[in-house]
Write a protein that holds these residues in place. Sequence first.
Motif, PDB file in Angstrom:
ATOM      1  N   ASP B  31       0.832  -1.213   0.000  1.00 34.43           N
ATOM      2  CA  ASP B  31       0.000   0.000   0.000  1.00 34.43           C
ATOM      3  C   ASP B  31       0.859   1.252   0.000  1.00 34.43           C
ATOM      4  OD1 ASP B  31      -2.653  -1.237   2.209  1.00 34.43           O
ATOM      5  OD2 ASP B  31      -2.368  -1.402   0.035  1.00 34.43           O
ATOM      6  N   TYR B  32       0.466   2.220  -0.822  1.00 33.93           N
ATOM      7  CA  TYR B  32       1.122   3.513  -0.826  1.00 33.93           C
ATOM      8  C   TYR B  32       0.442   4.468   0.156  1.00 33.93           C
ATOM      9  CZ  TYR B  32       4.078   2.629  -4.870  1.00 33.93           C
ATOM     10  OH  TYR B  32       5.039   2.145  -5.713  1.00 33.93           O
ATOM     11  N   HIS B  34      -0.573   8.307   0.671  1.00 32.69           N
ATOM     12  CA  HIS B  34      -0.786   9.522  -0.121  1.00 32.69           C
ATOM     13  C   HIS B  34      -1.259  10.643   0.796  1.00 32.69           C
ATOM     14  CE1 HIS B  34      -0.893   7.197  -3.960  1.00 32.69           C
ATOM     15  NE2 HIS B  34      -1.336   6.261  -3.158  1.00 32.69           N
ATOM     16  N   SER B  91      -3.705   3.868  -0.280  1.00 34.62           N
ATOM     17  CA  SER B  91      -4.297   3.360  -1.518  1.00 34.62           C
ATOM     18  C   SER B  91      -4.740   1.927  -1.332  1.00 34.62           C
ATOM     19  CB  SER B  91      -3.314   3.465  -2.673  1.00 34.62           C
ATOM     20  OG  SER B  91      -2.153   2.724  -2.403  1.00 34.62           O
ATOM     21  N   GLY B  93      -7.228  -1.469  -3.302  1.00 34.29           N
ATOM     22  CA  GLY B  93      -7.762  -2.017  -4.549  1.00 34.29           C
ATOM     23  C   GLY B  93      -6.699  -2.756  -5.321  1.00 34.29           C
ATOM     24  N   ALA B  94      -7.002  -3.950  -5.687  1.00 30.37           N
ATOM     25  CA  ALA B  94      -6.003  -4.762  -6.371  1.00 30.37           C
ATOM     26  C   ALA B  94      -5.802  -4.312  -7.802  1.00 30.37           C
ATOM     27  CB  ALA B  94      -6.418  -6.225  -6.316  1.00 30.37           C
ATOM     28  N   SER B  96      -7.436  -1.451  -9.406  1.00 32.27           N
ATOM     29  CA  SER B  96      -7.612  -0.036  -9.726  1.00 32.27           C
ATOM     30  C   SER B  96      -7.218   0.805  -8.526  1.00 32.27           C
ATOM     31  CB  SER B  96      -9.058   0.276 -10.098  1.00 32.27           C
ATOM     32  OG  SER B  96      -9.387  -0.298 -11.327  1.00 32.27           O
ATOM     33  N   TYR B  97      -6.980   2.025  -8.793  1.00 34.56           N
ATOM     34  CA  TYR B  97      -6.484   2.925  -7.763  1.00 34.56           C
ATOM     35  C   TYR B  97      -7.651   3.680  -7.160  1.00 34.56           C
ATOM     36  CZ  TYR B  97      -3.871   6.923  -5.917  1.00 34.56           C
ATOM     37  OH  TYR B  97      -3.345   7.901  -5.149  1.00 34.56           O
ATOM     38  N   GLN B  98      -7.965   3.385  -5.939  1.00 40.86           N
ATOM     39  CA  GLN B  98      -9.083   4.032  -5.264  1.00 40.86           C
ATOM     40  C   GLN B  98      -8.574   4.847  -4.109  1.00 40.86           C
ATOM     41  OE1 GLN B  98     -10.947  -0.228  -5.379  1.00 40.86           O
ATOM     42  NE2 GLN B  98     -12.386   1.140  -4.407  1.00 40.86           N
ATOM     43  N   LEU B  99      -9.059   6.045  -3.994  1.00 45.18           N
ATOM     44  CA  LEU B  99      -8.760   6.895  -2.851  1.00 45.18           C
ATOM     45  C   LEU B  99      -9.937   6.846  -1.892  1.00 45.18           C
ATOM     46  CD1 LEU B  99      -7.205  10.150  -4.369  1.00 45.18           C
ATOM     47  CD2 LEU B  99      -6.028   8.236  -3.298  1.00 45.18           C
TER      48      LEU B  99
END
Lengths: 114, 111
Positions: B31-32, B34, B91, B93-94, B96-99
Amino acid sequence: DTEVTQTPKHLVMGMTNKKSLKCEQHMGHRAMYWYKQKAKKPPELMFVYSYEKLSINESVPSRFSPECPNSSLLNLHLHALQPEDSALYLCASSRGTGRYQPQHFGDGTRLSIL
Amino acid sequence: DAKTTQPNSMESNEEEPVHLPCNHSTISGTDYIHWYRQLPSQGPEYVIHGLTSNVNNRMASLAIAEDRKSSTLILHRATLRDAAVYYCIISSGAGSYQLTFGKGTKLSVIP
């Protein structure tokens, strides 16, 4: 100034009206998003488009209908909305859908349902 | 989704450094982290992101704890224009990138 342009900035509509929100970006981004933000609350994700295909729908009611006609444009069609749908609708885009991709947001359309 | 915990509000004097904390004890290894901010009457604005190492850019610095369970956004010299709500987001979601935005920290800057 943002690189994601949303129109209109403000919209007032009755519950029986049909209207559309428009979002445009010319950064070559291939992912686009719609968020909803109620007053004094954080944004909530509604839809994700990746390469012009709908990839995520966060259980949004069918009175909200997204459309991505090309890689630069994203629309949100509105029909038979309820007063509780009054909110700020934010559009965002990112280069791709990787977890590290920053999203660029527009300043939103403030929607009021009478 | 990894949950984040941030103070509801913070104050800073103008031209002083600001350290905005965020706890994310359930973060997973890929996980990133942000940070976004939202100025009044504007959409959110990307500030910085990182994975394991500390990161710097023209807007801010991100300090990530060694165990990755917490991070700190550092504004080196607060200006009045930095008054905003700051969101720390993990972040998810496997595919797609979801905030997933939390409540964020409302930063006030005192002249």
